[in-house]
Design a protein around this motif. Structure first.
Motif, PDB file in Angstrom:
ATOM      1  N   GLN A 112      19.983 -34.411  -4.205  1.00  0.00           N
ATOM      2  CA  GLN A 112      20.292 -33.341  -3.261  1.00  0.00           C
ATOM      3  C   GLN A 112      21.716 -33.492  -2.727  1.00  0.00           C
ATOM      4  N   ARG A 113      22.136 -34.711  -2.436  1.00  0.00           N
ATOM      5  CA  ARG A 113      23.515 -34.962  -1.988  1.00  0.00           C
ATOM      6  C   ARG A 113      24.520 -34.589  -3.071  1.00  0.00           C
ATOM      7  N   GLU A 114      24.197 -34.916  -4.317  1.00  0.00           N
ATOM      8  CA  GLU A 114      25.085 -34.560  -5.431  1.00  0.00           C
ATOM      9  C   GLU A 114      25.212 -33.049  -5.585  1.00  0.00           C
ATOM     10  N   GLN A 115      24.097 -32.334  -5.411  1.00  0.00           N
ATOM     11  CA  GLN A 115      24.144 -30.869  -5.505  1.00  0.00           C
ATOM     12  C   GLN A 115      24.986 -30.272  -4.382  1.00  0.00           C
ATOM     13  N   LYS A 116      24.878 -30.831  -3.178  1.00  0.00           N
ATOM     14  CA  LYS A 116      25.705 -30.372  -2.058  1.00  0.00           C
ATOM     15  C   LYS A 116      27.188 -30.599  -2.346  1.00  0.00           C
ATOM     16  N   GLU A 117      27.521 -31.765  -2.901  1.00  0.00           N
ATOM     17  CA  GLU A 117      28.910 -32.061  -3.240  1.00  0.00           C
ATOM     18  C   GLU A 117      29.428 -31.095  -4.298  1.00  0.00           C
ATOM     19  N   GLN A 118      28.601 -30.789  -5.282  1.00  0.00           N
ATOM     20  CA  GLN A 118      28.997 -29.827  -6.319  1.00  0.00           C
ATOM     21  C   GLN A 118      29.221 -28.453  -5.719  1.00  0.00           C
ATOM     22  N   GLU A 119      28.342 -28.036  -4.820  1.00  0.00           N
ATOM     23  CA  GLU A 119      28.506 -26.728  -4.186  1.00  0.00           C
ATOM     24  C   GLU A 119      29.816 -26.660  -3.405  1.00  0.00           C
ATOM     25  N   ARG A 120      30.108 -27.721  -2.641  1.00  0.00           N
ATOM     26  CA  ARG A 120      31.368 -27.736  -1.882  1.00  0.00           C
ATOM     27  C   ARG A 120      32.577 -27.712  -2.810  1.00  0.00           C
ATOM     28  N   LEU A 121      32.488 -28.427  -3.912  1.00  0.00           N
ATOM     29  CA  LEU A 121      33.579 -28.451  -4.890  1.00  0.00           C
ATOM     30  C   LEU A 121      33.812 -27.056  -5.479  1.00  0.00           C
ATOM     31  N   PHE A 122      32.739 -26.390  -5.865  1.00  0.00           N
ATOM     32  CA  PHE A 122      32.859 -25.051  -6.445  1.00  0.00           C
ATOM     33  C   PHE A 122      33.398 -24.048  -5.421  1.00  0.00           C
ATOM     34  N   ARG A 123      32.891 -24.102  -4.197  1.00  0.00           N
ATOM     35  CA  ARG A 123      33.356 -23.159  -3.168  1.00  0.00           C
ATOM     36  C   ARG A 123      34.827 -23.390  -2.829  1.00  0.00           C
ATOM     37  N   THR A 124      35.236 -24.644  -2.762  1.00  0.00           N
ATOM     38  CA  THR A 124      36.639 -24.948  -2.468  1.00  0.00           C
ATOM     39  C   THR A 124      37.544 -24.442  -3.584  1.00  0.00           C
ATOM     40  N   GLU A 125      37.165 -24.674  -4.820  1.00  0.00           N
ATOM     41  CA  GLU A 125      37.971 -24.207  -5.948  1.00  0.00           C
ATOM     42  C   GLU A 125      38.064 -22.683  -5.966  1.00  0.00           C
ATOM     43  N   TYR A 126      36.970 -22.022  -5.676  1.00  0.00           N
ATOM     44  CA  TYR A 126      36.945 -20.560  -5.672  1.00  0.00           C
ATOM     45  C   TYR A 126      37.941 -20.000  -4.662  1.00  0.00           C
ATOM     46  N   HIS A 127      37.898 -20.492  -3.437  1.00  0.00           N
ATOM     47  CA  HIS A 127      38.784 -19.968  -2.392  1.00  0.00           C
ATOM     48  C   HIS A 127      40.216 -20.465  -2.562  1.00  0.00           C
ATOM     49  N   ALA A 128      40.393 -21.666  -3.087  1.00  0.00           N
ATOM     50  CA  ALA A 128      41.741 -22.210  -3.265  1.00  0.00           C
ATOM     51  C   ALA A 128      42.522 -21.424  -4.313  1.00  0.00           C
ATOM     52  N   ARG A 129      41.843 -20.887  -5.294  1.00  0.00           N
ATOM     53  CA  ARG A 129      42.556 -20.102  -6.316  1.00  0.00           C
ATOM     54  C   ARG A 129      43.215 -18.875  -5.714  1.00  0.00           C
ATOM     55  N   PHE A 130      42.518 -18.202  -4.824  1.00  0.00           N
ATOM     56  CA  PHE A 130      43.108 -17.033  -4.177  1.00  0.00           C
ATOM     57  C   PHE A 130      44.255 -17.447  -3.255  1.00  0.00           C
ATOM     58  N   SER A 131      44.039 -18.511  -2.514  1.00  0.00           N
ATOM     59  CA  SER A 131      45.061 -18.984  -1.589  1.00  0.00           C
ATOM     60  C   SER A 131      46.328 -19.427  -2.316  1.00  0.00           C
ATOM     61  N   MET A 132      46.170 -20.193  -3.376  1.00  0.00           N
ATOM     62  CA  MET A 132      47.338 -20.680  -4.111  1.00  0.00           C
ATOM     63  C   MET A 132      48.071 -19.553  -4.823  1.00  0.00           C
ATOM     64  N   SER A 133      47.353 -18.551  -5.277  1.00  0.00           N
ATOM     65  CA  SER A 133      48.036 -17.437  -5.945  1.00  0.00           C
ATOM     66  C   SER A 133      48.829 -16.600  -4.952  1.00  0.00           C
ATOM     67  N   MET A 134      48.402 -16.557  -3.710  1.00  0.00           N
ATOM     68  CA  MET A 134      49.133 -15.804  -2.688  1.00  0.00           C
ATOM     69  C   MET A 134      50.315 -16.592  -2.116  1.00  0.00           C
ATOM     70  N   SER A 135      50.385 -17.870  -2.409  1.00  0.00           N
ATOM     71  CA  SER A 135      51.446 -18.698  -1.835  1.00  0.00           C
ATOM     72  C   SER A 135      52.832 -18.214  -2.247  1.00  0.00           C
ATOM     73  N   CYS A 136      52.965 -17.691  -3.450  1.00  0.00           N
ATOM     74  CA  CYS A 136      54.275 -17.194  -3.901  1.00  0.00           C
ATOM     75  C   CYS A 136      54.793 -16.088  -2.986  1.00  0.00           C
ATOM     76  N   LEU A 137      53.907 -15.222  -2.552  1.00  0.00           N
ATOM     77  CA  LEU A 137      54.304 -14.156  -1.632  1.00  0.00           C
ATOM     78  C   LEU A 137      54.848 -14.746  -0.337  1.00  0.00           C
ATOM     79  N   PHE A 138      54.194 -15.748   0.191  1.00  0.00           N
ATOM     80  CA  PHE A 138      54.643 -16.363   1.439  1.00  0.00           C
ATOM     81  C   PHE A 138      55.944 -17.141   1.239  1.00  0.00           C
ATOM     82  N   PHE A 139      56.141 -17.722   0.070  1.00  0.00           N
ATOM     83  CA  PHE A 139      57.415 -18.381  -0.216  1.00  0.00           C
ATOM     84  C   PHE A 139      58.552 -17.371  -0.194  1.00  0.00           C
ATOM     85  N   VAL A 140      58.316 -16.214  -0.774  1.00  0.00           N
ATOM     86  CA  VAL A 140      59.345 -15.169  -0.789  1.00  0.00           C
ATOM     87  C   VAL A 140      59.585 -14.643   0.621  1.00  0.00           C
ATOM     88  N   LEU A 141      58.512 -14.497   1.400  1.00  0.00           N
ATOM     89  CA  LEU A 141      58.668 -14.023   2.777  1.00  0.00           C
ATOM     90  C   LEU A 141      59.481 -14.988   3.630  1.00  0.00           C
TER      91      LEU A 141
END
Length: 171
Positions: free
Chosen positions: A70-99
């Motif tokens: 159960q702990r391993e499944q929780k860790e996997q879920e957190r890993l997947f959720r972090t990767e999902y949201h980080a992709r959007f955040s990192m792709s938007m970083s270029c816009l903020f660099f230009v700003l």
């Protein structure tokens, strides 16, 4: 003459960074459901042992194994959720660099491209990336919610951009 040979099997798991967004979302949901299922199984097994009077079985390895899974499944879920949201955040970083970089270049009024680049890139290197890595690591451990925390570095860049844009508009 044809000869068949067995291809090596994949023994390692697919890394999260190589998955598509839709696969990451599905995997996160599956990990969440599996974790909940393991918690329910563990509770039912413990209740069964209590009702039948097998108190010594409460410290059995099967309950501990379910807890570890159960702990391993929780860790996997957190890993997947972090990767999902980080992709959007990192792709938007270029816009903020230009700003940040554009108004800074206007304020600097230098024709030296490398000097302006160095002055803008240094805070990105010393502030943006460490904050990004810190929030991603804290999200993976469960200390922060990834849907909000991975955007912290972009918010810092937006604040810096607003300050530079205000100075440019005043001149």
């Amino acid at each position: 003459e044809e000869r068949a040979f067995k291809l090596p099997t994949r023994t390692s798991r697919v890394q999260v960074r190589n998955l598509r967004l839709s696969d990451i979302a599905l995997a996160a949901e599956k990990s969440r459901r599996d974790s909940q299922s393991l918690v329910q199984q563990q509770a039912l097994e413990a209740a069964f042992h209590l009702t039948t009077g097998d108190f010594h079985r409460l410290h059995d390895d099967s309950l501990l194994i379910k807890e570890v899974k159960q702990r391993e499944q929780k860790e996997q879920e957190r890993l997947f959720r972090t990767e999902y949201h980080a992709r959007f955040s990192m792709s938007m970083s270029c816009l903020f660099f230009v700003l940040v970089g554009s108004p800074f270049a206007i304020l600097a009024e230098r024709k030296q491209f490398l000097t302006s680049f160095l002055f803008v890139f240094s805070p990105i290197l010393t502030v943006y990336y460490p904050v990004t890595m810190m929030t991603q690591n804290l999200s993976k451990t469960g200390a922060l919610d990834p849907s909000v925390s991975v955007w912290a570095a972009n918010v810092l860049m937006l604040v810096a951009a607003a300050w530079f844009l205000r100075r440019v508009s005043q001149n």
